[in-house]
Structures are given as C-alpha cells and as structure tokens.
Write a protein that holds these residues in place. Sequence first.
Motif, PDB file in Angstrom:
ATOM      1  N   ARG A 100       3.788  13.528   2.272  1.00  0.00           N
ATOM      2  CA  ARG A 100       4.509  14.012   0.679  1.00  0.00           C
ATOM      3  C   ARG A 100       3.404  15.253  -0.328  1.00  0.00           C
ATOM      4  N   GLU A 114      -4.970  10.417  -3.748  1.00  0.00           N
ATOM      5  CA  GLU A 114      -4.811  11.316  -3.629  1.00  0.00           C
ATOM      6  C   GLU A 114      -5.764  11.650  -4.929  1.00  0.00           C
ATOM      7  N   MET A 140       0.849  -1.129  -0.199  1.00  0.00           N
ATOM      8  CA  MET A 140       0.398   0.032  -0.515  1.00  0.00           C
ATOM      9  C   MET A 140       1.222   1.586  -0.115  1.00  0.00           C
ATOM     10  N   ALA A 141       0.883   1.655  -0.885  1.00  0.00           N
ATOM     11  CA  ALA A 141       1.472   3.523  -1.017  1.00  0.00           C
ATOM     12  C   ALA A 141       1.258   4.104   0.702  1.00  0.00           C
ATOM     13  N   ASP A 142       2.440   4.716   0.684  1.00  0.00           N
ATOM     14  CA  ASP A 142       2.871   5.209   1.899  1.00  0.00           C
ATOM     15  C   ASP A 142       2.915   6.838   1.442  1.00  0.00           C
ATOM     16  N   TYR A 143       2.065   8.003   2.240  1.00  0.00           N
ATOM     17  CA  TYR A 143       2.590   9.381   2.382  1.00  0.00           C
ATOM     18  C   TYR A 143       3.388  10.536   3.035  1.00  0.00           C
TER      19      TYR A 143
END
Lengths: 205, 205, 205
Positions: C93, C198, C25-28
């Motif tokens: 980010r 996003e 899972m993308a981590d911001y």
Amino acid sequence: DEIRDFARQIVEKEIERHSADGLGMADYALVSSGARVVRHSEPHDGTSVSGSWLRNRNKISFAAEKMIMPSFGEPGQCFPLKGRSGFVVIKLRTAIVPEAVTLEHVAKSVAYDRSSAPKHCIVSGWMQGPDSVDLEIGMNKMKLLTEFTYDLDKTNAQTFKVDPSAQSLVDTIRFDVTSNHGSPSHICIYRLRVHGHEPKLEIQS
Amino acid sequence: DEIRDFARQIVEKEIERHSADGLGMADYALVSSGARVVRHSEPHDGTSVSGSWLRNRNKISFAAEKMIMPSFGEPGQCFPLKGRSGFVVIKLRTAIVPEAVTLEHVAKSVAYDRSSAPKHCIVSGWMQGPDSVDLEIGMNKMKLLTEFTYDLDKTNAQTFKVDPSAQSLVDTIRFDVTSNHGSPSHICIYRLRVHGHEPKLEIQS
Amino acid sequence: DEIRDFARQIVEKEIERHSADGLGMADYALVSSGARVVRHSEPHDGTSVSGSWLRNRNKISFAAEKMIMPSFGEPGQCFPLKGRSGFVVIKLRTAIVPEAVTLEHVAKSVAYDRSSAPKHCIVSGWMQGPDSVDLEIGMNKMKLLTEFTYDLDKTNAQTFKVDPSAQSLVDTIRFDVTSNHGSPSHICIYRLRVHGHEPKLEIQS
Ligand SMILES: [K+]
Ligand SMILES: [K+]
Ligand SMILES: [K+]
C-alpha cells in the motif's frame, strides 16, 4: 468445572451475538434487505469534477452502497464523501419506528489512518412514501432522531438511542456528518445501521 | 489467574471453531469447493412465470448458489423457493460417506421475519457418477440419509446426524423441504452443508 | 460474579481482536488498501500452457488477488501456484518499515486436503519506487526480511517477526515458497499479510 461452564456459556452467547452481524439487532438500512441510498453529497473519489456533480444532483455513486453493507473488519470498505462535512439520504427496507442507529468505522488496530472518521453527526427521519413523491417534499417534513459524536477511543461500532419522544414512523433517514476527525479532504462512512420495530398491524374485526 | 487461563483457553478454542466456518467441519456442498446445484423446484423471485419454469426444468436459478455459500450473518443471503414445499439437488465436491448435514437460517436477532424458514426436511443421497448420466436414473437409486425438523428456538445452524446404517458412498444429495414455518408464499434456504469423509483409497499390492 | 466479569472481559477483548481482521494488526499487503501482486511464478489452474506463460512473464493471474484478501474461513479462497515451489512479488500500500509477516492457510477442521500448504518460506523486501522503474532493478537490491516454516499443527494464521536488524524502509516484498507439505502438483497461498509502521514525517522548522 462450574467456572468452566460459566465461561463457556458466556463465550457461546457472545459469539452468537458476534455472528449475528456483530450486534444482534435487525438493521433496516441494510442494502441486501432492500434499503437504498437515494441522495448524497459529493463523493470523494479523485475523479469526479465538482461542476458535473452539481449539474446532476440525483446521481448516486456506485460506492454509496458500501455504507449500508457489512465491512467484515476490512479497511477501505467505506463510502468516501468530499470535504469535512457531508450527508447521505437512505430509504429504509420498510417503514419502522426507529429506536437506535449504529455508526461503525474501521477498527483502530487495523486502520492506517482514522482522521476521515465522522465526528459530529445528526440523524433525521421522515415518512417519504412511494418513490414517485419528490424527495424535497419529504425532506421538508423531517424530524431530528438523534445527534451524537463518534468517539475514536471507544469500540468501532457505536450505537446511539433515539429518544422515545422522537420516535414516529419513518421510511427514510438523512445522515449528516457535520465534522470529521481531522482529514482536510474527506469523510469515510463504513456503515450506518438503523434499528427499530415495524408497527404491528391491528386487524379490525 | 487460573480462572483467567481457563477462560482464555475456552475463548480461544471457541473463536477458532467460529473462524473455521462456524462449525469446524468440512462441508462437501460448498460452492467454492466445486459443488453445484443441479436441479431445484420453482424459485420465488417475483418475476418467473410458472409456465415457463415448467417448460424448462433443467434451468438453474442464479440465486441457487446462495444456499451453498456462507451467509456471514446477513439477512437475505438465501435461495428462495416458491410455495411451502420445495427441493434442491446438489452434486457434491466429490463422493463421500455422509455423516451429518447442517441447515442454517438467518439468526433470530437480525431477522425481519422467519416464517419462510424450512420446517420438516428430508435429505436423500445417491451415487450419480459422471455428468453425462441422466439425473433421473440416479434419483431412482436414492436412499434416505436423514429426516429432521428445523427448530426456530435453537441456534441458527442446526446439525443432524446421518444414521450409521444409512451411510454409503454418495456424490449427489436431494434436499426436500416438506413444510415451512408459516409463510404462504415461499421458503428461504440460507445454507445447507454436507459433512462426511472421503473413502480411503486402498492400494493393492 | 467476579469470575463472570473476568470471563466476559476476556471474551470481549478476544472477539474485538477477532473482528479486527483476526489479528488486530494493520496489513499493508491488503488489496483493498491499494496493494497489488506485480509478478508471480506460473499459476496452477489446469488451463494455462507453460509455454504461453513463459512468453508473457508480466501477466498477472486474476486469482493472484485472492492471496491479499480475507478468506473468511472458506476453503478454496487461495492463489494456486504450479509445482512445489513458487514466488509472488507484492507492491505494498505504501512504504513501511516491516515488523512481521503472517501466512494464513485454511483451518485444519474445514480443509479437504492440506498437502498444498506452503512449508519453507522466504520473505525479502526492497524500495522499488514509482511504477515506471523496472522490477528487475529493484529486485537486485532486495534484502532478506524473514525465513520460516509453516507448521500444519499450529493455528492457521502464523505470524513471523522481522529481525530488528533487518528492518528498513520497503514498498515491495517477494514471497518465495521453497517447498510445500507434500502435493506434487501445486502450492495454495490463502493469505499473506505484511505488518509494520509508516515512517513518521519530521517537519523541519
Ligand atoms: K461497509
Ligand atoms: K448463504
Ligand atoms: K484469501
């Protein structure tokens, strides 16, 4: 129980391969093994001025090493080049007969944006010899090793074979990215690996 | 479906173990835990002059830490010692009763050459106490913990038990490599781990 | 053979997920993606004097970054805060709609002591905007994203969902640890990740 044993064997083998740098193939472009980036097109870093870059073509960006070291699945651990095409020249650890190259990009599931991934790529190689020899002289002798398209739908480390007819001793390779996956500004190269074998020394008696 | 569940359970357990530093056993020689290399034989770095090394026996090489940190499957992340035999003394994170040691070398599949791997090894230990005490005094008390042969045909991290009869409280260990796998010039130590338990404090009432 | 294929598929999928930063899972909140720790309570480092810390509240500890970078299963790769409660503010980010957070502590099997692990935790978020805006002003607008208890008996990376009713655009989050697992002196935060998406830009025609 037999099934359990089957499963365990497969798992152990796969994890061993995973621990062995993910692929289990020696990489002669790895920076910690002695390989070096010796030339590249203009980096994308938001700070360099094109003019100054062009006046100093032998300058190597600090970020260049990132493309010949492991990424450990982390986004951003790449070497960014300006524009939709670019190139990098790598002096390998030692002279080898290249058998395959692997291009790795960040995994789909953790990426924020993959439009900067390389798409069409060309890898060429030659025997450059000692560092004192001019790189241009070597580049004149370069031969095509492989040409490929990096596919965003496949696994993130993609390996492409060098055709046996193209296999000859090289110590330097040039990696050309001729298009990317859509970014108008840059290309990100996460990691390029070069696989092959060192020629066996024949001892004459 | 039952089979699928079996397989998934095994995989998850194995990956958890793999993520837990590969072995799932606490390592009291890990540099980030506070352990330190406090003495070693002459390093192999191509630059040191034997004479100057001998005149300054307490000098610790910058590369020494590499043998008490993870390698992440990357070739070259080792501490190289000169010759076919050598030693390293490590002050552990804290005093423990040692139960096992693990010697790790680079994986076969990604290695360029494994002739520098340690072969016959001896691990000894003692209670050194505060840093102000002379290392020689402690070394006089050292006892054998285990003696083993690293096998190039087995998995790259090999664990050897300390015989229960040899288990006593130690805070410092000495790792002697008495032979390697063929290199005439050096030994590469990728990682040595020391496993065990901290003695339980007994509160007196 | 069918079983073997089943097992192999499961293994490959699990290892892919594992390689993709462990969770896929993308981590911001990842530091290499541009996220930053912008405030935190007093660090536990054995050297800071409380008075001097309080006089300079905007100071960020060098160790703070450790909680927004990977730990690779190594003990000690954490950001230690003084006391049994503490907080950290992270600028992400980019602005996202948060869907979940993951708190990771060192794996049970390689840990020396886990009494410093966070127990009760609260995550809040808000839209802070440009760096020139005072952090206090933003913090006044903050809303609860999730509240949870880290369980020492479960897997070491634990993910907690943000209730859909609490999902709104945020670029900054505050992580409050209100209790730990027993240490009288400090809290260790190994890694906090923030997952989400996003907002899609709608192009008006
Ligand atoms: K990389
Ligand atoms: K190492
Ligand atoms: K960390």
